[in-house]
Structures are given as C-alpha cells and as structure tokens.
Design an enzyme around this catalytic site. Sequence first.
Site, PDB file in Angstrom:
ATOM      1  CB  SER A  41      -0.951  -0.002   1.196  1.00 46.21           C
ATOM      2  OG  SER A  41      -1.868  -1.063   1.078  1.00 46.21           O
ATOM      3  CG  HIS A  92       5.545  -3.154   7.324  1.00 48.88           C
ATOM      4  ND1 HIS A  92       5.020  -1.929   7.655  1.00 48.88           N
ATOM      5  CD2 HIS A  92       4.499  -3.897   6.880  1.00 48.88           C
ATOM      6  CE1 HIS A  92       3.718  -1.936   7.432  1.00 48.88           C
ATOM      7  NE2 HIS A  92       3.380  -3.116   6.960  1.00 48.88           N
ATOM      8  NE  ARG A 111      -1.666  -6.937   8.034  1.00 48.94           N
ATOM      9  CZ  ARG A 111      -2.905  -6.770   8.471  1.00 48.94           C
ATOM     10  NH1 ARG A 111      -3.373  -7.562   9.411  1.00 48.94           N
ATOM     11  NH2 ARG A 111      -3.673  -5.822   7.977  1.00 48.94           N
TER      12      ARG A 111
END
Length: 516
Positions: free
Chosen positions: A63, A124, A154
Amino acid sequence: MSAKKPVVLLILDGYGYSERTKYNAVYAAQTPVYDNLWKTCPNTLIDTSGMAVGLPAGQMGNSEVGHTTIGAGRVVYQSFTRINKSISDGDFFTNPEYVKAIDSAIANDRAVHILGLLSEGGVHSHQDHLYAMINMAVERGAKQVYLHAFLDGRDTPPRSAEASLQKAQDVFAKLGTGRVASIVGRYFALDRDNRWDRVKTAYDVMVTGEAEFDALTAVDGLKAAYERGENDEFVKATVICGEDEEVATINDGDSVIFMNFRPDRAREITRALIDENFTGFDRGETHPAIAHFVQTTEYASDIKAPIAFPPEDLSNSFGEYIAGLGKTQLRIAETEKYAHVTFFFNGGNEVVYPGEDRILVPSPKVATYDLQPEMSAPEVTDKLVEAIESGKYDAIICNYANCDMVGHSGLFDAAVKAVEAVDVALGRVLAAVKKVDGEALITADHGNVEEMFDEETGQPHTQHSTLPVPFIFVSSRKGKLASGGSLADVAPTILALMDLPQPKEMTGRNLITLEG
C-alpha cells in the site's frame, strides 16, 4: 461559482485480478456493479509489483509503494531497493547514523538493540537488512547486541517465522556475540491505530523484560506460541533468555536501531520509546534514556531522531501539482488507509496543500477485520457521495480498505464479504458521479483478495499478490485504455481527464485516448 464535475479515483485496496477462480474471493463474491463495469466500460490491467513500482523484480507491491507511485506519476525507487543496493555496494556498513549509534554504545560499554519485523515479506522490512545490521554491530566491536524480533505472518505465510529466527540464531552463533532477546507478533509491536494496549505489550518485553511467556531460545518461544494456537502475527510477547544469561532490556545509554523501512507501522512503538511527552500508556518509572535511536527511514516529520536513509525529493506529485494550478482536491479513507491517501500519496510529505481537504473516517474497533468485513465502507461512502455532490472538488482520491485488510486474515468467507461490501459502495459512488456528470477511475494499489490460499505451503495466503489490478474508466465520454501500464501511469491519466498538462517530473504515461 459553478459546481465542479470531479474526477474521482477509487483505490480498491487489495483488489487484484486473476483468471484463476479457485481461492479467488473476487470470483466467489456477488459483484453486480463491478461485473457490469468490466463488461461495459473501458478497462485494462496494470502492474503494481516489482520493477514497475521501484521494487526488486518479483517483489509484491504494497500500500505504501502503491500510493506513493500513484501520487508521484513516476517509478519511485523504494526504500527496500535503496537499502538492498547500499548493502551490496557496502555503503550500508558506513552509514553515518548507524555508525554513530553503534560506536557510541561501544565507547560507553552499552548495548545495541536492533528492532524490526524479521520477515522475508519486503513490505515493512526485510530480514536480510536485520542480519546485515547484526553483522555490522558485531564487526565494529559491539559486545552487547540484542535483536528484538517482531514476527510477521501477514506479508508472509501465517506460520513461517521459524526459518527466520533460526537464521538469526545462526548469525549470532557464527559471530560469537549477541542473541535474540525477545519475540512478539506484529499485531502488538506494529499497530497503527492507537491501540496502545497492544503496543504496551511489545514495549514492556523490550524495556522492562516483563512478558507473559519466556523461553530459552527464540525458536523454542515460537514453537510454544504455535502450541498455544498463535500464528506469527499474534505471537504473545516472549522474553528470550538462556539459563546462564540475564534478561536483555533497553536501558539508559543504550543505542536502538529500528530496521523497518516502511513508516506507518513503525511510528507508535517509536513514539513509545523516545517521545518525552508520550501519553499512549503509562511507561512507569523504568522508561530508559536512549542515547541513540536511529530510524532507518523517516517515520514521521515530528519524530526527532536521526534517519539512516532520508527521504528523496518527490517534487510535483499529483497533489502538489494540481494545487499549484489552483485546483481543489479531497482525500478520503478510513483510519487504516488514511496515511496512504495523504502522506504516501503526497510523496512522503506531511504537508496539506492549498485547496486540499481531508476526511478521516474511523476504522471499526474490532480485534481483526474478518469480524466486520464491511469495515467503515458505508460511512466512507456516505461522506464521499456528499463530497461528490457538493460541487467543491476538481479531484477526489478515495481508498476502500476492505479487500486488503480482510484479505490479510486469510479467511475466505470474510474476504468474500469484504469484496461484496466494496461492490455495494461502488454502486452508490458511481451513481453520485453520474448525477453530477463527473468521471471515475477505478483501480487498486496491489492484489490480495484474489489469491486466498497458497497451495505450495498448504496455508492461507495472507500476503499481497504480484498479480495485476483492474483499471476502469467510468464516464459519459467514450474512450480507450492502453495496455501495458502500471501505477505510475494513473496520475498522468487523471491529468489528461482534467485537461491539464503533465509536468516533466511525471514520467508515467497517459493511458486514455478519448473519442470524439
């Protein structure tokens, strides 16, 4: 002043395209609005991963990268790629901020604490960056080097952390110095929605050494968590400490290096560790005076700590450019994706441009979004329809979070409900667009929900996909969308619809050819 006819960009987060029907929540869902659009409106598929968005080849998009690329109108070489390059060419190991933090700890006989998401996800963080930092600290002479490992599950399969933790243990064993000091799932350590009770769990295990569980090794701690029924993301805080070792906590004078490169989920735990005026929870008497705290990238403009890889200038992003031309714009999303349509869409810039309004709709307070797959889509839609019909805006950027946030749960039935909730929202929004004779472009920042099971691992597929996403033009005007595009082409296409010239900084291309 006459009412404006907006161009509305709808970013359906995590809504990818797959010809494969098995494990495909988009295919399984009842989507009459989307199905009709795909049959009757100009459409194409665009790339959202790998080199098309400044990531290594084959790396799934995410994102942050997606919204940055859309807003920039060009390929932006992402932090992941920059750090990889710095490791391969050696600059990483002489990075002045890392060097200062490590050398300070060595000179004062203090510890170096390395924090980060220990994962191959590349969203991340990347585990190779953490291993490189362990090597750098020890090779510079640090005698106390501790890894506080946040576990993923995730952006990776739900139970995949063992290999990463084993490798960390092997790296420490080979170097003969340091160890894993704690493990905790990202659900606790990397919250981004002010759920401070979760963050406190991660803070306590690192700072006070207090946790519900302890284990002799990181792998032992992980296996115990699996036996309790916890997947990587939800592993409860566990102190890792051998029989002859002391609990390793962050103390006065220590150096802390946070290796996450994506900002949004790094902010809360960072503020808990270094913000003098922190109010998220009571840190008690034990809050340490950290000598050096290094952010690998800039987590927020108001976080006052050295940055190893400062942001690169992204001038003339979509928002800045149209503001300079006197146009009005709205950014709207629920909490989970608000930073994406503002901070990331503006090129990592916190500024609000003249003529730019923002609407934040709170995300529901549920433990996981599979419990409420519609999330806050109805409320976002209420506000969005009102904004479209207001006649105030030349451009509107809206994100629907459902397909990504629920897709990450790996729960197929919930994902189907998320897709259906977005379809209902689409119908309402496009009716409003038609009413004011506006135009809409519908796309996604990356895929997720179209690929819900991984047959290779035999586990739910909770991470993003590398599949393309739809790009649909909805208008009373006729047109055709070119194939072979990417997210870098979205902003130039919006500018073409607004009849605005494309700035030289935007190297993406307009994909639309209007007829008549």
